[in-house]
Every structure is written in C-alpha cells, then in structure tokens.
Design a protein around this motif. Structure first.
Motif, PDB file in Angstrom:
ATOM      1  N   PRO A  18       0.805  -1.231   0.000  1.00 39.21           N
ATOM      2  CA  PRO A  18       0.000   0.000   0.000  1.00 39.21           C
ATOM      3  C   PRO A  18       0.833   1.273   0.000  1.00 39.21           C
ATOM      4  O   PRO A  18       0.429   2.286  -0.590  1.00 39.21           O
ATOM      5  CB  PRO A  18      -0.814  -0.126   1.294  1.00 39.21           C
ATOM      6  N   ASP A  19       2.009   1.244   0.653  1.00 40.05           N
ATOM      7  CA  ASP A  19       2.829   2.454   0.737  1.00 40.05           C
ATOM      8  C   ASP A  19       3.247   2.972  -0.632  1.00 40.05           C
ATOM      9  O   ASP A  19       3.456   4.184  -0.801  1.00 40.05           O
ATOM     10  CB  ASP A  19       4.085   2.182   1.582  1.00 40.05           C
ATOM     11  N   ASN A  20       3.388   2.067  -1.613  1.00 38.85           N
ATOM     12  CA  ASN A  20       3.746   2.495  -2.961  1.00 38.85           C
ATOM     13  C   ASN A  20       2.746   3.498  -3.510  1.00 38.85           C
ATOM     14  O   ASN A  20       3.097   4.448  -4.206  1.00 38.85           O
ATOM     15  CB  ASN A  20       3.800   1.282  -3.899  1.00 38.85           C
ATOM     16  N   ILE A  21       1.475   3.273  -3.195  1.00 42.20           N
ATOM     17  CA  ILE A  21       0.412   4.122  -3.727  1.00 42.20           C
ATOM     18  C   ILE A  21       0.139   5.285  -2.794  1.00 42.20           C
ATOM     19  O   ILE A  21       0.149   6.448  -3.194  1.00 42.20           O
ATOM     20  CB  ILE A  21      -0.882   3.300  -3.964  1.00 42.20           C
ATOM     21  N   VAL A  22      -0.079   4.990  -1.494  1.00 48.22           N
ATOM     22  CA  VAL A  22      -0.475   6.005  -0.527  1.00 48.22           C
ATOM     23  C   VAL A  22       0.581   7.100  -0.396  1.00 48.22           C
ATOM     24  O   VAL A  22       0.256   8.287  -0.341  1.00 48.22           O
ATOM     25  CB  VAL A  22      -0.735   5.359   0.851  1.00 48.22           C
ATOM     26  N   GLN A  23       1.852   6.720  -0.327  1.00 46.34           N
ATOM     27  CA  GLN A  23       2.923   7.693  -0.148  1.00 46.34           C
ATOM     28  C   GLN A  23       3.619   8.044  -1.461  1.00 46.34           C
ATOM     29  O   GLN A  23       4.656   8.705  -1.470  1.00 46.34           O
ATOM     30  CB  GLN A  23       3.932   7.160   0.868  1.00 46.34           C
ATOM     31  N   GLY A  24       3.041   7.570  -2.562  1.00 49.30           N
ATOM     32  CA  GLY A  24       3.586   7.871  -3.874  1.00 49.30           C
ATOM     33  C   GLY A  24       2.593   8.671  -4.691  1.00 49.30           C
ATOM     34  O   GLY A  24       2.388   9.867  -4.484  1.00 49.30           O
ATOM     35  N   ALA A  25       1.924   7.985  -5.620  1.00 46.53           N
ATOM     36  CA  ALA A  25       0.975   8.656  -6.511  1.00 46.53           C
ATOM     37  C   ALA A  25      -0.263   9.158  -5.776  1.00 46.53           C
ATOM     38  O   ALA A  25      -0.927  10.092  -6.216  1.00 46.53           O
ATOM     39  CB  ALA A  25       0.570   7.709  -7.637  1.00 46.53           C
ATOM     40  N   GLY A  26      -0.620   8.490  -4.655  1.00 49.66           N
ATOM     41  CA  GLY A  26      -1.765   8.929  -3.869  1.00 49.66           C
ATOM     42  C   GLY A  26      -3.038   8.165  -4.120  1.00 49.66           C
ATOM     43  O   GLY A  26      -3.886   8.031  -3.240  1.00 49.66           O
ATOM     44  N   ASP A  27      -3.209   7.667  -5.336  1.00 47.75           N
ATOM     45  CA  ASP A  27      -4.388   6.852  -5.644  1.00 47.75           C
ATOM     46  C   ASP A  27      -4.039   5.868  -6.756  1.00 47.75           C
ATOM     47  O   ASP A  27      -2.977   5.935  -7.369  1.00 47.75           O
ATOM     48  CB  ASP A  27      -5.595   7.714  -6.028  1.00 47.75           C
ATOM     49  N   LEU A  28      -4.948   4.930  -7.001  1.00 48.08           N
ATOM     50  CA  LEU A  28      -4.691   3.876  -7.989  1.00 48.08           C
ATOM     51  C   LEU A  28      -4.498   4.439  -9.393  1.00 48.08           C
ATOM     52  O   LEU A  28      -3.635   3.958 -10.145  1.00 48.08           O
ATOM     53  CB  LEU A  28      -5.830   2.862  -7.993  1.00 48.08           C
ATOM     54  N   LYS A  29      -5.296   5.426  -9.758  1.00 45.87           N
ATOM     55  CA  LYS A  29      -5.211   5.955 -11.122  1.00 45.87           C
ATOM     56  C   LYS A  29      -3.842   6.579 -11.393  1.00 45.87           C
ATOM     57  O   LYS A  29      -3.238   6.347 -12.437  1.00 45.87           O
ATOM     58  CB  LYS A  29      -6.326   6.979 -11.355  1.00 45.87           C
ATOM     59  N   GLY A  30      -3.367   7.380 -10.448  1.00 49.85           N
ATOM     60  CA  GLY A  30      -2.063   8.003 -10.625  1.00 49.85           C
ATOM     61  C   GLY A  30      -0.957   6.970 -10.680  1.00 49.85           C
ATOM     62  O   GLY A  30      -0.022   7.087 -11.479  1.00 49.85           O
ATOM     63  N   TYR A  31      -1.063   5.948  -9.848  1.00 53.77           N
ATOM     64  CA  TYR A  31      -0.050   4.895  -9.833  1.00 53.77           C
ATOM     65  C   TYR A  31      -0.092   4.089 -11.121  1.00 53.77           C
ATOM     66  O   TYR A  31       0.949   3.713 -11.668  1.00 53.77           O
ATOM     67  CB  TYR A  31      -0.269   3.987  -8.626  1.00 53.77           C
TER      68      TYR A  31
END
Length: 259
Positions: free
Chosen positions: A231-244
């Motif tokens: 989860p940290d890849n998304i939450v602390q990265g792109a912020g949401d699934l679409k951005g990731y």
C-alpha cells in the motif's frame, strides 16, 4: 571429482548439502549470513548478476542484488521459511484478504483511494503479453540496479520468488507479518507478467517485468494488486490507484517500498 562442484560454503545453504549442484563460475569473496543466504564482500556489476542468473539451473542459487543503503545486511534479522509453504497460498487469496480487512477498518471516504474499485476487490488482473524474454529483461534491470553499488546475494531457491522466504527477508513486516504469502504473489507475477526478483533491500523489493500492462485499463487492475501487496507504494507515492497506474504502463521495473 567434479571440478565445478559447489564450494562448501554454498553447499550449507541446501538441506541436502547441495548434492548434484554445480557452479561454473568463480565465487567472489563472501560468506553465508545467518545460515540464510550467501553475500559477497564487495559490490558486483550487472554482468556478474547475469552470469550467476544463467548458472541458476545448475547451481540452484538465485542471485539477488542487495541494497545496503539502510544498514549492513550482516546486522539484519532474518526468519527463513520452508519454500514448500508458499504453495499453500494464492495471490488472489492474499489480495482478497488484504482488501476485505482494510475496507472493514476505514471510513467510507477513504475508499476513494481505491477508485474505481472501492470496497469490491477486483481479483487478479489478466496476464500481460511478453514484450521480451524474461531473463533478458532481468539482466537489463540488474544492470540498472547495480549502478547504485550493491553486493550480491545467493539464495538456495528453485525460483526467484522463493528467495523471499528462503532468505528470511522481512522487508514488508509492517504490512504483513509473514513473507510466505507475499512470495506466493510474486510467483503469480512471474507466471502472469514474466517478473523476476532482481534486487532486495531491508524494506524494498525490485522486480523486472517482461510483460507489463500496456494500456491504462490493464494497468489500473494491476495497480490494485500492487496496492494489496504494498500500500505504501500508492499512498505515499501517486496517492491513488489511477495516478499509480499511469506510472506502471509499459514499465519493465516494478519497485516496492514499505514504510
């Protein structure tokens, strides 16, 4: 006597003493770490990783580039597991369990993070189409990762995914207390996306990917799997699934980081 038999220091990594294994390479200076894996004393090149990867069918040793930016590997804590346990788990089962547990604990507005899937786990994404040979992509990835300066690890593993359990890696401990189910997920990615374990840190994992998603819809589905895995890849990265998802379209390198 077989001139190419495994050095004794490597034989101890195998339950059967490395019977029938061979190595047609000179082993760099190094030693076994806590009976879990062998590690070189010095940094290696991507070409050296490739040579050991090519030897894997004979040696039974999967090479891993060890990111030592956090602390020396010798001081780490490892909990090796029997790779036979991995087959008791499935990627879909792990994903569903993580999804359901998270949904049960968060407020409704938090589900926006998983848009467009929300509370309903979408299951596993369809396989990708191989754009190159998995080994060739792994060799390329190793060349890129080795530029940061990494020692070589060798794990007595039938396949790269199993190295997570065999080496007793604890990188995702704050997300999932047991690494064996995560190894099952990586096995599934090996089979569906031509992924290969190339690098590992204390809380990082680097995979090469020969068959990545090539369109945003497929990438969004794969992003949901990545969220369950890390989860940290998304939450602390792109912020949401679409951005990731936009970040992993056509990407031949999946990098994971756990807080």
């Amino acid at each position: 006597m077989n001139d190419h038999q495994l050095p004794q220091v490597l034989c101890q990594l195998f339950a059967d003493g490395g019977r029938g294994r061979s190595l047609f390479l000179t082993l760099p200076e190094g030693d076994v770490v806590q009976s879990a894996f062998w590690m070189s004393d010095e940094h290696v090149t991507g070409e050296e990783w490739t040579r050991f990867r090519a030897e894997h069918p004979r040696s039974g040793l999967w090479p891993v580039l060890l990111d030592e930016s956090a602390q020396p590997w010798e001081s780490g804590h490892f909990q090796p597991d029997d790779p036979a346990l991995i087959s008791h788990f499935t990627a879909e089962g792990f994903m569903t369990e993580v999804w359901q547990e998270w949904v049960a604990q968060v407020p409704v507005e938090a589900l926006d993070e998983l848009d467009p899937f929300g509370a309903f786990c979408p299951g596993l994404a369809p396989p990708g189409t191989l754009l190159a040979a998995p080994d060739a992509v792994a060799d390329w990835c190793a060349g890129e990762l080795a530029k940061r300066g990494t020692p070589l690890g060798l794990a007595a593993a039938t396949r790269g995914a199993d190295a997570l359990a065999v080496m007793g890696w604890q990188g995702a401990l704050h997300h999932n207390e047991w690494m064996v189910p995560l190894a099952a997920v990586v096995r599934s990615w090996e089979e569906r996306f031509g992924a290969r374990v190339v690098g590992m840190g204390f809380n990082t994992l680097d995979l090469s990917v020969a068959g990545p998603p090539t369109d945003l819809g497929h990438a969004l589905h794969v992003a949901a799997e990545h969220w369950a895995f890390c989860p940290d890849n998304i939450v602390q990265g792109a912020g949401d699934l679409k951005g990731y998802a936009e970040q992993i379209v056509d990407s031949h390198h999946w990098s994971f980081w756990w807080d």
